[in-house]
Design a protein around this motif. Structure first.
Motif, PDB file in Angstrom:
ATOM      1  N   LEU A 231      87.180  37.107  45.856  1.00  0.00           N
ATOM      2  CA  LEU A 231      87.249  38.370  46.583  1.00  0.00           C
ATOM      3  C   LEU A 231      88.073  39.370  45.790  1.00  0.00           C
ATOM      4  CD1 LEU A 231      87.938  37.042  50.197  1.00  0.00           C
ATOM      5  CD2 LEU A 231      85.749  37.728  49.217  1.00  0.00           C
ATOM      6  N   VAL A 232      87.822  40.643  46.023  1.00  0.00           N
ATOM      7  CA  VAL A 232      88.561  41.709  45.361  1.00  0.00           C
ATOM      8  C   VAL A 232      88.913  42.769  46.397  1.00  0.00           C
ATOM      9  CG1 VAL A 232      86.479  42.991  44.723  1.00  0.00           C
ATOM     10  CG2 VAL A 232      88.588  43.310  43.402  1.00  0.00           C
ATOM     11  N   GLU A 233      90.069  43.383  46.233  1.00  0.00           N
ATOM     12  CA  GLU A 233      90.524  44.402  47.173  1.00  0.00           C
ATOM     13  C   GLU A 233      90.231  45.791  46.613  1.00  0.00           C
ATOM     14  OE1 GLU A 233      94.401  44.391  49.816  1.00  0.00           O
ATOM     15  OE2 GLU A 233      94.854  45.273  47.862  1.00  0.00           O
ATOM     16  N   VAL A 234      89.670  46.656  47.453  1.00  0.00           N
ATOM     17  CA  VAL A 234      89.419  48.041  47.065  1.00  0.00           C
ATOM     18  C   VAL A 234      90.015  48.955  48.126  1.00  0.00           C
ATOM     19  CG1 VAL A 234      87.286  47.406  45.873  1.00  0.00           C
ATOM     20  CG2 VAL A 234      87.177  48.187  48.245  1.00  0.00           C
ATOM     21  N   GLU A 235      90.202  50.208  47.769  1.00  0.00           N
ATOM     22  CA  GLU A 235      90.738  51.194  48.693  1.00  0.00           C
ATOM     23  C   GLU A 235      89.679  52.238  49.005  1.00  0.00           C
ATOM     24  OE1 GLU A 235      94.322  53.002  47.399  1.00  0.00           O
ATOM     25  OE2 GLU A 235      95.395  51.100  47.141  1.00  0.00           O
ATOM     26  N   ALA A 236      89.745  52.780  50.209  1.00  0.00           N
ATOM     27  CA  ALA A 236      88.846  53.861  50.617  1.00  0.00           C
ATOM     28  C   ALA A 236      89.633  54.865  51.444  1.00  0.00           C
ATOM     29  CB  ALA A 236      87.669  53.311  51.412  1.00  0.00           C
ATOM     30  N   GLU A 237      89.116  56.081  51.507  1.00  0.00           N
ATOM     31  CA  GLU A 237      89.770  57.144  52.258  1.00  0.00           C
ATOM     32  C   GLU A 237      88.765  57.816  53.190  1.00  0.00           C
ATOM     33  OE1 GLU A 237      91.476  59.845  49.509  1.00  0.00           O
ATOM     34  OE2 GLU A 237      93.065  58.466  48.851  1.00  0.00           O
ATOM     35  N   PHE A 238      89.245  58.210  54.363  1.00  0.00           N
ATOM     36  CA  PHE A 238      88.404  58.940  55.302  1.00  0.00           C
ATOM     37  C   PHE A 238      88.103  60.328  54.742  1.00  0.00           C
ATOM     38  CE2 PHE A 238      90.342  55.945  58.334  1.00  0.00           C
ATOM     39  CZ  PHE A 238      89.201  55.525  59.005  1.00  0.00           C
ATOM     40  N   GLY A 239      86.873  60.807  54.995  1.00  0.00           N
ATOM     41  CA  GLY A 239      86.572  62.187  54.650  1.00  0.00           C
ATOM     42  C   GLY A 239      87.315  63.129  55.586  1.00  0.00           C
ATOM     43  N   GLN A 240      87.315  62.786  56.876  1.00  0.00           N
ATOM     44  CA  GLN A 240      88.092  63.521  57.890  1.00  0.00           C
ATOM     45  C   GLN A 240      88.726  62.485  58.799  1.00  0.00           C
ATOM     46  OE1 GLN A 240      85.880  66.425  60.085  1.00  0.00           O
ATOM     47  NE2 GLN A 240      87.642  67.109  61.291  1.00  0.00           N
ATOM     48  N   HIS A 241      90.050  62.502  58.888  1.00  0.00           N
ATOM     49  CA  HIS A 241      90.768  61.464  59.616  1.00  0.00           C
ATOM     50  C   HIS A 241      90.486  61.533  61.117  1.00  0.00           C
ATOM     51  CE1 HIS A 241      93.611  62.087  56.036  1.00  0.00           C
ATOM     52  NE2 HIS A 241      92.769  61.120  55.764  1.00  0.00           N
ATOM     53  N   PRO A 242      90.078  60.428  61.721  1.00  0.00           N
ATOM     54  CA  PRO A 242      89.803  60.419  63.163  1.00  0.00           C
ATOM     55  C   PRO A 242      91.065  60.738  63.969  1.00  0.00           C
ATOM     56  CG  PRO A 242      88.918  58.457  62.086  1.00  0.00           C
ATOM     57  CD  PRO A 242      89.801  59.135  61.091  1.00  0.00           C
ATOM     58  N   ALA A 243      90.934  61.596  64.949  1.00  0.00           N
ATOM     59  CA  ALA A 243      92.070  61.924  65.810  1.00  0.00           C
ATOM     60  C   ALA A 243      92.435  60.711  66.656  1.00  0.00           C
ATOM     61  CB  ALA A 243      91.714  63.106  66.709  1.00  0.00           C
ATOM     62  N   GLY A 244      93.719  60.451  66.780  1.00  0.00           N
ATOM     63  CA  GLY A 244      94.189  59.350  67.609  1.00  0.00           C
ATOM     64  C   GLY A 244      94.190  57.995  66.936  1.00  0.00           C
ATOM     65  N   LEU A 245      93.971  57.955  65.632  1.00  0.00           N
ATOM     66  CA  LEU A 245      93.952  56.676  64.917  1.00  0.00           C
ATOM     67  C   LEU A 245      95.350  56.066  64.867  1.00  0.00           C
ATOM     68  CD1 LEU A 245      92.107  54.791  63.225  1.00  0.00           C
ATOM     69  CD2 LEU A 245      92.925  56.026  61.213  1.00  0.00           C
ATOM     70  N   ILE A 246      95.488  54.836  65.342  1.00  0.00           N
ATOM     71  CA  ILE A 246      96.779  54.147  65.320  1.00  0.00           C
ATOM     72  C   ILE A 246      96.573  52.697  64.885  1.00  0.00           C
ATOM     73  CG2 ILE A 246      97.814  55.619  67.094  1.00  0.00           C
ATOM     74  CD1 ILE A 246      97.291  53.396  69.115  1.00  0.00           C
ATOM     75  N   PRO A 247      97.631  52.067  64.377  1.00  0.00           N
ATOM     76  CA  PRO A 247      97.518  50.675  63.950  1.00  0.00           C
ATOM     77  C   PRO A 247      97.086  49.749  65.084  1.00  0.00           C
ATOM     78  CG  PRO A 247      99.531  51.643  63.106  1.00  0.00           C
ATOM     79  CD  PRO A 247      98.958  52.636  64.068  1.00  0.00           C
ATOM     80  N   GLY A 248      96.267  48.770  64.756  1.00  0.00           N
ATOM     81  CA  GLY A 248      95.794  47.807  65.736  1.00  0.00           C
ATOM     82  C   GLY A 248      94.373  48.059  66.200  1.00  0.00           C
ATOM     83  N   MET A 249      93.873  49.276  66.003  1.00  0.00           N
ATOM     84  CA  MET A 249      92.478  49.553  66.334  1.00  0.00           C
ATOM     85  C   MET A 249      91.558  48.773  65.397  1.00  0.00           C
ATOM     86  SD  MET A 249      92.388  53.638  67.133  1.00  0.00           S
ATOM     87  CE  MET A 249      93.194  54.312  68.593  1.00  0.00           C
ATOM     88  N   SER A 250      90.367  48.483  65.861  1.00  0.00           N
ATOM     89  CA  SER A 250      89.423  47.741  65.038  1.00  0.00           C
ATOM     90  C   SER A 250      88.046  48.350  65.147  1.00  0.00           C
ATOM     91  CB  SER A 250      89.385  46.267  65.467  1.00  0.00           C
ATOM     92  OG  SER A 250      88.998  46.150  66.822  1.00  0.00           O
ATOM     93  N   GLY A 251      87.181  47.971  64.228  1.00  0.00           N
ATOM     94  CA  GLY A 251      85.837  48.513  64.231  1.00  0.00           C
ATOM     95  C   GLY A 251      85.013  47.902  63.123  1.00  0.00           C
ATOM     96  N   SER A 252      83.925  48.549  62.789  1.00  0.00           N
ATOM     97  CA  SER A 252      83.026  48.029  61.760  1.00  0.00           C
ATOM     98  C   SER A 252      82.797  49.069  60.685  1.00  0.00           C
ATOM     99  CB  SER A 252      81.689  47.611  62.378  1.00  0.00           C
ATOM    100  OG  SER A 252      81.072  48.717  63.014  1.00  0.00           O
ATOM    101  N   ILE A 253      82.458  48.574  59.484  1.00  0.00           N
ATOM    102  CA  ILE A 253      82.189  49.435  58.341  1.00  0.00           C
ATOM    103  C   ILE A 253      80.854  49.035  57.740  1.00  0.00           C
ATOM    104  CG2 ILE A 253      82.897  49.978  55.979  1.00  0.00           C
ATOM    105  CD1 ILE A 253      85.717  49.933  56.831  1.00  0.00           C
ATOM    106  N   LEU A 254      80.028  50.021  57.416  1.00  0.00           N
ATOM    107  CA  LEU A 254      78.741  49.784  56.782  1.00  0.00           C
ATOM    108  C   LEU A 254      78.766  50.311  55.361  1.00  0.00           C
ATOM    109  CD1 LEU A 254      76.240  50.764  59.621  1.00  0.00           C
ATOM    110  CD2 LEU A 254      76.956  48.470  58.947  1.00  0.00           C
ATOM    111  N   ILE A 255      78.422  49.467  54.407  1.00  0.00           N
ATOM    112  CA  ILE A 255      78.260  49.859  53.023  1.00  0.00           C
ATOM    113  C   ILE A 255      76.868  49.435  52.591  1.00  0.00           C
ATOM    114  CG2 ILE A 255      79.146  49.694  50.660  1.00  0.00           C
ATOM    115  CD1 ILE A 255      81.819  48.892  51.760  1.00  0.00           C
TER     116      ILE A 255
END
Length: 259
Positions: A231-255
């Motif tokens: 495995l390899v670690e990469v970094e990504a950045e939001f184009g526009q940061h979601p309002a109300g984003l806080i640690p502990g939230m979860s979700g899915s990512i599509l690449i």
């Protein structure tokens, strides 16, 4: 080895981040050595604080001021807590007095040296004493400054770990703080994806707690592949940061993997 297809499905693990912004960590659940061919899935994600610090006491004493509470927003350099340092301030004043005395002795010895009343060694020893006293003043000044705990960056107080008026030891945790800088995402992916993944690759983020899909892009590729998990670690950045984003939230990512 991995057998991978577009939109692979992976789970996530919760961890502690230590960076200046909120991060999303994705951990591949596919074990090394398995032949897995998952179609049409998505990467699960967990929002974490990437920059996080537990601020501890640098001097022993009674905590006479605790200026913040959980969820308080702080700015860099803001005083967060204060230790009773009356003894330290007294020691600093004594050190400053000793330095002044040593300086007067040295200046007097300079006059005596001009009259050949003392040896050159006496003058040099007086100069050494002045420097030693100056260093003692500097040490006491540093320890006195350490009586106040300042915010190292703009952030949010997660929780306080000590109560006001309690006695604290050196190194005892007082405040847990996270940065409120713009969020980033840390993603763990199969190393074989490096064949096509590049900085600027687009991805979609869908958080369980925040409606809508949020665009992001890969901003940095990892520099080392884990030899066991591949495995390899990469970094990504939001184009526009979601309002109300806080640690502990979860979700899915599509690449989308190129065909």
């Amino acid at each position: 080895m991995f057998s991978l297809a577009p939109r692979q499905s992976f789970g996530f693990t919760r961890g502690l981040g230590y960076g200046f912004s909120i991060a999303i960590t994705l951990t591949c659940l596919t074990a090394f050595g398995q032949n897995t061919d998952l179609q049409g899935g998505s990467l699960r994600a967990l929002v974490e604080s990437r920059d996080e610090a537990v601020l501890s006491s640098l001097v022993p004493g009674k905590l006479i001021k605790l200026n913040v509470e959980s969820s308080d927003t702080v700015t860099k350099g803001q005083p967060l807590a204060q230790i009773d340092c009356r003894a330290r301030r007294a020691a600093l004043k004594a050190a400053q007095t000793d330095h002044k005395q040593a300086t007067l002795v040295f200046e007097n010895n300079q006059n005596l040296m001009a009259l050949d009343a003392i040896s050159e060694l006496d003058l040099e020893l007086a100069a050494v004493d002045v420097e030693r006293k100056r260093v003692e003043v500097e040490i006491e000044q540093i320890q006195t400054n350490d009586c106040i705990l300042y915010a190292p960056y703009d952030g949010i107080v997660v929780k306080t770990l000590t109560k006001q008026y309690e006695y604290v030891e050196i190194g005892q945790p007082i405040i847990e703080l996270i940065s409120n800088a713009p969020p980033k995402m840390m993603i763990v992916l199969p190393s074989s994806w490096l064949a096509w993944l590049e900085v600027g690759t687009a991805l979609d983020v869908t958080l369980d707690e925040i409606p809508g899909t949020h665009g992001a892009k890969i901003s940095k590729l990892g520099v080392r592949v884990d030899p066991v998990s591949q495995l390899v670690e990469v970094e990504a950045e939001f184009g526009q940061h979601p309002a109300g984003l806080i640690p502990g939230m979860s979700g899915s990512i599509l690449i989308d993997q190129p065909s």
